[in-house]
Design a protein around this motif. Sequence first.
Motif, PDB file in Angstrom:
ATOM      1  N   VAL A  35       0.850  -1.406   0.018  1.00 21.64           N
ATOM      2  CA  VAL A  35      -0.012  -0.163  -0.065  1.00 21.64           C
ATOM      3  C   VAL A  35       0.778   1.345   0.042  1.00 21.64           C
ATOM      4  N   ILE A  36       1.800   1.167   0.911  1.00 22.73           N
ATOM      5  CA  ILE A  36       2.663   2.369   1.017  1.00 22.73           C
ATOM      6  C   ILE A  36       3.583   2.694  -0.414  1.00 22.73           C
ATOM      7  N   THR A  37       3.789   1.732  -1.131  1.00 24.87           N
ATOM      8  CA  THR A  37       4.599   1.628  -2.310  1.00 24.87           C
ATOM      9  C   THR A  37       3.833   2.482  -3.391  1.00 24.87           C
ATOM     10  N   VAL A  38       2.351   2.258  -3.300  1.00 25.73           N
ATOM     11  CA  VAL A  38       1.691   2.932  -4.519  1.00 25.73           C
ATOM     12  C   VAL A  38       1.819   4.609  -4.264  1.00 25.73           C
ATOM     13  N   GLY A  39       1.885   4.881  -2.876  1.00 23.82           N
ATOM     14  CA  GLY A  39       1.997   6.576  -2.582  1.00 23.82           C
ATOM     15  C   GLY A  39       3.523   6.902  -2.702  1.00 23.82           C
ATOM     16  N   TYR A  40       4.273   6.032  -2.312  1.00 27.78           N
ATOM     17  CA  TYR A  40       5.703   6.482  -2.296  1.00 27.78           C
ATOM     18  C   TYR A  40       6.441   6.555  -3.539  1.00 27.78           C
ATOM     19  N   MET A  41       6.257   5.635  -4.372  1.00 28.54           N
ATOM     20  CA  MET A  41       7.020   5.664  -5.552  1.00 28.54           C
ATOM     21  C   MET A  41       6.546   7.007  -6.376  1.00 28.54           C
ATOM     22  N   PRO A  42       5.471   7.274  -6.431  1.00 35.32           N
ATOM     23  CA  PRO A  42       5.185   8.776  -7.235  1.00 35.32           C
ATOM     24  C   PRO A  42       5.762   9.670  -6.707  1.00 35.32           C
ATOM     25  N   ILE A  43       6.106   9.807  -5.159  1.00 37.01           N
ATOM     26  CA  ILE A  43       6.463  10.903  -4.528  1.00 37.01           C
ATOM     27  C   ILE A  43       8.111  11.110  -4.762  1.00 37.01           C
ATOM     28  N   VAL A  44       8.647   9.697  -4.510  1.00 38.26           N
ATOM     29  CA  VAL A  44      10.307   9.849  -4.389  1.00 38.26           C
ATOM     30  C   VAL A  44      10.976   9.767  -5.712  1.00 38.26           C
ATOM     31  N   LEU A  45      10.217   9.085  -6.708  1.00 36.13           N
ATOM     32  CA  LEU A  45      11.186   8.836  -7.885  1.00 36.13           C
ATOM     33  C   LEU A  45      11.636  10.291  -8.638  1.00 36.13           C
ATOM     34  N   PRO A  46      10.769  11.005  -8.702  1.00 37.08           N
ATOM     35  CA  PRO A  46      10.931  12.550  -9.261  1.00 37.08           C
ATOM     36  C   PRO A  46      12.009  13.066  -8.586  1.00 37.08           C
ATOM     37  N   ASN A  91       0.738   8.601 -13.713  1.00 39.18           N
ATOM     38  CA  ASN A  91       0.870   7.322 -14.307  1.00 39.18           C
ATOM     39  C   ASN A  91       1.191   6.202 -13.394  1.00 39.18           C
ATOM     40  N   ILE A  92       2.226   6.653 -12.493  1.00 39.65           N
ATOM     41  CA  ILE A  92       2.726   5.555 -11.676  1.00 39.65           C
ATOM     42  C   ILE A  92       1.638   4.996 -10.685  1.00 39.65           C
ATOM     43  N   ALA A  93       0.932   6.025 -10.100  1.00 40.99           N
ATOM     44  CA  ALA A  93       0.163   5.917  -9.083  1.00 40.99           C
ATOM     45  C   ALA A  93      -1.122   5.082  -9.682  1.00 40.99           C
ATOM     46  N   ARG A  94      -1.560   5.492 -10.795  1.00 37.19           N
ATOM     47  CA  ARG A  94      -2.772   4.865 -11.591  1.00 37.19           C
ATOM     48  C   ARG A  94      -2.529   3.260 -11.854  1.00 37.19           C
ATOM     49  N   LEU A 137      -0.176   1.257 -10.372  1.00 43.10           N
ATOM     50  CA  LEU A 137      -0.213   0.490  -9.242  1.00 43.10           C
ATOM     51  C   LEU A 137      -1.501   0.245  -8.381  1.00 43.10           C
ATOM     52  N   ILE A 138      -2.171   1.418  -8.619  1.00 39.71           N
ATOM     53  CA  ILE A 138      -3.822   1.153  -8.098  1.00 39.71           C
ATOM     54  C   ILE A 138      -4.506   0.143  -8.748  1.00 39.71           C
ATOM     55  N   LEU A 139      -4.524   0.347 -10.028  1.00 45.47           N
ATOM     56  CA  LEU A 139      -5.431  -0.609 -11.004  1.00 45.47           C
ATOM     57  C   LEU A 139      -4.810  -1.962 -10.833  1.00 45.47           C
ATOM     58  N   LEU A 140      -3.585  -2.065 -10.981  1.00 47.19           N
ATOM     59  CA  LEU A 140      -3.168  -3.521 -10.938  1.00 47.19           C
ATOM     60  C   LEU A 140      -2.729  -3.968  -9.603  1.00 47.19           C
ATOM     61  N   MET A 141      -2.598  -3.422  -8.514  1.00 48.50           N
ATOM     62  CA  MET A 141      -2.408  -4.316  -7.235  1.00 48.50           C
ATOM     63  C   MET A 141      -3.587  -3.832  -6.198  1.00 48.50           C
ATOM     64  N   LEU A 142      -3.840  -2.585  -5.978  1.00 47.80           N
ATOM     65  CA  LEU A 142      -4.858  -2.334  -4.645  1.00 47.80           C
ATOM     66  C   LEU A 142      -6.068  -2.976  -5.130  1.00 47.80           C
ATOM     67  N   ILE A 143      -6.507  -2.535  -6.276  1.00 44.44           N
ATOM     68  CA  ILE A 143      -8.187  -2.885  -6.658  1.00 44.44           C
ATOM     69  C   ILE A 143      -8.248  -4.513  -6.426  1.00 44.44           C
ATOM     70  N   PRO A 144      -7.303  -5.233  -7.242  1.00 47.97           N
ATOM     71  CA  PRO A 144      -7.295  -6.819  -7.147  1.00 47.97           C
ATOM     72  C   PRO A 144      -7.248  -7.301  -5.741  1.00 47.97           C
ATOM     73  N   LEU A 145      -6.344  -6.620  -5.010  1.00 52.10           N
ATOM     74  CA  LEU A 145      -6.114  -6.895  -3.356  1.00 52.10           C
ATOM     75  C   LEU A 145      -7.573  -6.776  -2.720  1.00 52.10           C
ATOM     76  N   ALA A 146      -7.934  -5.449  -2.942  1.00 52.05           N
ATOM     77  CA  ALA A 146      -9.253  -5.007  -2.176  1.00 52.05           C
ATOM     78  C   ALA A 146     -10.474  -5.883  -2.627  1.00 52.05           C
ATOM     79  N   ALA A 147     -10.715  -6.370  -4.030  1.00 52.20           N
ATOM     80  CA  ALA A 147     -11.445  -7.381  -4.678  1.00 52.20           C
ATOM     81  C   ALA A 147     -11.430  -8.588  -3.924  1.00 52.20           C
ATOM     82  N   GLY A 148     -10.438  -9.022  -3.628  1.00 54.47           N
ATOM     83  CA  GLY A 148     -10.188 -10.411  -3.089  1.00 54.47           C
ATOM     84  C   GLY A 148     -10.456 -10.535  -1.682  1.00 54.47           C
ATOM     85  N   LEU A 149     -10.005  -9.427  -0.826  1.00 58.27           N
ATOM     86  CA  LEU A 149     -10.288  -9.210   0.545  1.00 58.27           C
ATOM     87  C   LEU A 149     -11.875  -9.132   0.472  1.00 58.27           C
ATOM     88  N   ALA A 150     -12.555  -8.514  -0.025  1.00 62.99           N
ATOM     89  CA  ALA A 150     -14.247  -8.239   0.091  1.00 62.99           C
ATOM     90  C   ALA A 150     -14.912  -9.724  -0.140  1.00 62.99           C
TER      91      ALA A 150
END
Length: 292
Positions: free
Chosen positions: A112-123, A135-138, A140-153
């Motif tokens: 979860v932190i990677t999603v917010g951390y990478m877009p901030i720290v890389l530039p 683009n980075i955040a979008r 990671l959110i689409l490919l990682m967090l949404i599938p994770l949330a769907a699985g948990l639900a």
Amino acid sequence: MPLTEVLIRGANASVVVFVVSSTLSVGLGLTVPQIVAPLRNGRLVALSLLANFVLAPIAAIGLARVLGLDEPLAVGLLLVAVAGGAPFLLKLADLAKADMPFAVGLMVVLMVITVGYMPIVLPLLLPGVSVNPANIARALILLMLIPLAAGLALRAWQPPTARRLRAFVAPVSSISMMFVVVLTTAGHLGSMVSILGSFGIVAALIFVAICIGIGWVLGGPGTATRGVLSLGTAQRNTAAALVVAGQNFTDAKVVVMITVVMIVSFAVLMPLARLLAGRQQPAVRVRAAAAP
């Protein structure tokens, strides 16, 4: 269409399948309390964040400078260093007979932190490289967090369905991971041969070793939690790094370096996990003998 381009496109598609299936599989096998419980140890969580998001990137930057890595190789190593929360951590922790609840919580928090951390720290770390944080955040959110949330639900609302679906998704994750390695290696074989004369492979080996040491030192007094953090710090989220590299960088050597780190990680961490499992056995026998 040239064979190399076909292989590269297949590798990119495999990355997407691997990321989605891995995070979905994790979500299908977990409950929210399982994730939350290990996070009550604030000190251990803070040390885990320090290891993964401060010390690992510092190690990558230091190695790139000391070894004089070419810019694409340095960028690839840095992308891996700032990406934490690899789904493969759970397999390694299980193999190591380590603290699985902590492994689950650690992986999800890092992811979860990677999603917010990478877009901030890389530039900030790559001022000479054009990086689109949105683009980075979008991605990671689409490919990682949404599938994770769907699985948990689904795991929370329909456990039997989640178990049946996970039985199908988990093998897809393992197979797609092999496709990522094989197709990426084949598609970028020329580029990989070209780095043999550089310190790219040496940098990958040293980086993984340093991350293992960082996690072991900061993992607390228990061997189980030390094992989890050493594995979790060394097993970077190469899937996230590959997604970012594919969408933001055109030099093939960036992807090649990420792939090299991934292969080196598997080669080093699988035997390490088995070694850690061996260290756990005496303690298990002592507890079993003391139980009566």
